[in-house]
Scaffold this active site. Structure first.
Site, short mmCIF file in Angstrom:
data_model
loop_
_atom_site.label_atom_id
_atom_site.label_comp_id
_atom_site.label_asym_id
_atom_site.label_seq_id
_atom_site.Cartn_x
_atom_site.Cartn_y
_atom_site.Cartn_z
N GLU A 34 0.82 -1.21 0.00
CA GLU A 34 0.00 0.00 0.00
C GLU A 34 0.86 1.26 0.00
OE1 GLU A 34 -2.68 -0.25 3.31
OE2 GLU A 34 -3.77 -1.97 2.51
N ASP A 42 -18.14 1.38 12.21
CA ASP A 42 -16.74 1.43 11.77
C ASP A 42 -16.54 2.54 10.74
OD1 ASP A 42 -14.04 0.78 11.62
OD2 ASP A 42 -14.32 -0.72 10.07
N ARG A 55 2.32 1.83 4.67
CA ARG A 55 2.00 2.82 3.64
C ARG A 55 3.15 3.74 3.30
NH1 ARG A 55 -2.44 2.60 6.91
NH2 ARG A 55 -3.86 1.03 6.10
N VAL A 74 -7.29 -6.07 3.14
CA VAL A 74 -8.61 -6.56 3.50
C VAL A 74 -9.25 -7.49 2.47
CG1 VAL A 74 -10.91 -5.88 4.24
CG2 VAL A 74 -8.97 -4.46 4.81
#
Length: 690
Positions: free
Chosen positions: A80, A315, A132, A558
């Site tokens: 990422e 969330d 990241r 995810v």
């Protein structure tokens, strides 16, 4: 005189950017946008707009762009990272917080640093062992590690200079976000709200590693002194014994900085657990979860806050990308901060004082009808809190937009957003117990307090049949709060964005397509398939007079742990493109799909049904649907016989914990494990016999 001074500053900045080996100081960071040849900070500059002023690559010549170099990082799992580029060197991170320094002209590896994160921390990361990116300052590279350390490396050699543990390593804290450097301090947050932690942001002296300040985002035990007046104020918006459940509010990604106002902006995360009925049973806004915080970077003191989702229960984090801009609104020039958080509304906020300006839905939303223009608060629908029924709520916990960075083009005036359309069936879990898995997920405490309750009525979404699960590249006008154009993607969870002064927008997709779009119309002008789904945002830089566009590719995260949307998955690779280049794409060995296993173990129908429930709680989040093929992690229905012969040792004795596979010995009995294996193999055998 002002004009002459500005010209001198710009000239000095240009010379500095062209001269190799120069230290990155506060002035250079503050003027990063004036040095488009480098990419010095996570968002390209302190405004985090991901807008490049480089102008060699244009809509007219984009078809002449080809591969300049590709470097295999030798990693698996999700990537990422935003690469940073300074003085001809690229710094990029991979899975397990590894750092790579590459020659930005050739891609040759200069050095690599492995912080040797224990595989046991893989379980503590809700969303893969990703990272990241890094921060740069002076002659140092800073990386936050999955196990909560902040490490300073020598930029020339990769040798560690100092390391500090920023979290309590006995708790489920992780770091996946990139640090930022502001006024000589390294700013870092953390994640872990799903696992019952209390969020905070810390600042460390960039040279010595000494902690300068720490600001908590939610209040702790009220029987103890509060750390600040802000925490005392926040405690009045909580009820029950929230501190026993952590509270959440982790600041795991978004930051931006305005040097003129000297304000550091930080986005905060969800409550812990998600369901407010459990963490704060008497209601309340639960400050400062799901908020944008403006902090004094010298002290960490809260200056103002704006809460996007008061008392959130879905969330709906506000940790998504923050962009600073100056917009003309109703004839007045305003300093604003823009965000498209998970909750589905695009916000424009006055960044000088936190005053609400406007918000409109950028995707389908049914938990709220609108944002009240006077109060700046959402007007919730009567079913959204799922207190007495199950409800299909849009967006899902993955959000209308997640961590994947947006981009803002100063010429078109448009914000480009990687949007996704998904929903979830929310329900109150009446048997909730903290750290006892239930409902969805798995692991050390993946218990969010939600779960379908069959004893209660369900409220389906009437519009759901017309809303496909998909991704979208959305061009959004922040002044009018309206869509300019969009391009649909067949799969949600696509890469972050880059835009340029020449009118281009770059994005990678879950299906492996790296594309350049016309920033005004959304027309696809150029594309290359990179063979593996793309998560990370691209960057552009200039070396030896040539502009390059670079993107790091590695599938996971995810949605990618248990599913893939390309025929195979290649190792983590940095691809870099430029005008006039035409090197062939690298060829990686094919990874043919494994056959369904025909191995079997005795299991009754009752045991298989029990194993199915346990698989959903402990295994499905990472390994996906049995027999579907898997993603970054293997499909257990296609695992070799050797895995199933050692299944109990792997699951209950930690045989593969070094690789990130959890040890469930204290949570699953021998019979539980047999039931899980029985379920996996029964499904695999059924599919194999078709």
């Amino acid at each position: 005189m002002k004009k002459l001074f500005l010209l001198l500053v710009l000239g000095c900045m240009a010379l500095l950017a062209d001269k190799p080996g120069q230290s990155i100081d506060d002035t250079r960071l503050r003027n990063a946008q004036m040095q488009p040849g480098d990419w010095l900070t996570y968002g390209g500059n302190y405004a985090e707009d991901r807008y490049s002023r480089l102008d060699q690559i244009t809509p007219e010549n984009i078809k002449q762009v080809g591969l300049a170099w590709a470097t295999n990082l030798g990693t698996t799992r999700g990537i990422e990272a935003t690469p940073l580029v300074s003085d001809g060197v690229m710094y990029v991170t991979g899975p397990w917080s590894r750092v790579f320094a590459l020659d930005a002209l050739t891609g040759k590896l200069r050095w690599e640093y492995d912080p040797k994160v224990s595989g046991a921390f893989g379980e503590k990361a809700c969303c893969d062992v990703v990272n990241r990116g890094v921060a740069l300052y002076r002659d140092r590279v800073y990386v936050g590690t999955l196990d909560g350390r902040l490490i300073a490396l020598n930029a020339r050699t990769g040798r560690p200079l100092w390391s500090v543990q920023t979290t309590d390593a006995t708790k489920a804290y992780t770091i996946t976000g990139a640090p930022r450097v502001v006024t000589g301090k390294v700013i870092i947050g953390n994640g872990g709200a799903e696992y019952g932690v209390r969020g905070y942001v810390s600042a460390y002296d960039a040279i010595t590693g000494r902690q300068v300040w720490r600001t908590y985002t939610v209040p702790g035990d009220p029987s103890l002194p509060f750390e600040s007046d802000a925490m005392a104020k926040a405690a009045k918006t909580w009820t029950g014994q929230w501190w026993k459940y952590g509270g959440g509010g982790t600041a795991w990604d978004a930051m931006a900085y305005d040097p003129d106002l000297n304000l550091l902006y930080v986005g905060t995360g969800n409550g812990s657990p998600w369901n407010r009925q459990h963490r704060s049973p008497g209601g309340g806004d639960n400050l400062y979860i799901s908020s944008i915080l403006a902090l004094n970077p010298e002290t960490g003191q809260l200056v103002w806050h704006y809460q996007t989702t008061p008392g959130e229960s879905w969330d709906y984090t506000a940790t998504q990308h923050l962009i600073l801009a100056d917009l003309t609104l109703n004839g007045k020039r305003r300093k604003v901060i823009m965000q498209a958080p998970k909750n589905g509304f695009f916000y424009v906020i006055d960044r000088t004082n936190g005053q609400f300006i406007s918000a409109k839905p950028y995707t389908f939303v049914n938990w709220a009808t609108h944002i009240d223009s006077t109060t700046g608060r959402p007007v919730e629908t009567d079913f959204s809190r799922y207190t007495k029924h199950n409800a299909q709520v849009f967006p899902s916990p993955l959000g209308g937009h997640n961590w994947h960075p947006m981009a803002y083009n100063l010429k078109t005036g448009l914000v480009y957003i990687p949007v996704q359309s998904l929903s979830l069936q929310y329900g109150h879990d009446p048997n909730w117990v903290m750290n006892k898995p239930s409902g969805i997920g798995s692991g050390i405490g993946w218990n969010t307090g939600i779960g379908y309750d069959p004893s209660r009525p369900s409220r389906p979404e009437p519009e759901a049949a017309t809303i496909k699960p998909m991704g979208r590249l959305l061009a959004w006008n922040p002044v009018t709060q309206r869509e300019a154009w969009h391009v649909d993607h067949p799969v949600p969870w696509n890469g972050g964005l880059l835009t340029t002064a020449t009118g281009l927008v770059f994005q990678g997709t879950a299906t492996g397509d790296f594309r350049a779009y016309d920033a005004q119309t959304g027309q696809v002008l150029w594309q290359r398939n990179l063979g593996t789904g793309i998560l990370a945002p691209p960057v552009t830089y200039q070396v030896a007079g040539k502009q390059y566009v670079s993107i790091a590719v590695g599938w996971g995260s995810v949605m990618g742990l248990g599913a893939k949307y390309t025929p195979s998955l290649n190792p983590g690779t940095v691809y870099t493109f430029a005008l006039g280049e035409s090197r062939p794409m690298p060829v990686f060995p094919a990874t043919p799909e494994r056959s369904l296993t025909t191995f079997s173990v005795p299991a009754t129908k009752t045991q298989i049904e029990h194993g199915s429930l346990l698989y959903m709680q402990y295994c499905g989040r990472c390994h996906g649907t049995v027999g579907a093929g898997g993603g970054a992690l293997p499909d257990l229905g296609r695992s070799p016989v050797s895995i199933h012969e050692n299944f109990a040792a792997i699951v209950r004795k930690g045989l593969l914990v070094a690789s990130g596979m959890p040890d469930f010995g204290s949570r699953l009995s021998e019979q539980d494990v047999q039931d899980v294996q029985g379920y996996i193999l029964s499904v695999a055998n059924q599919q194999a016999s078709k």
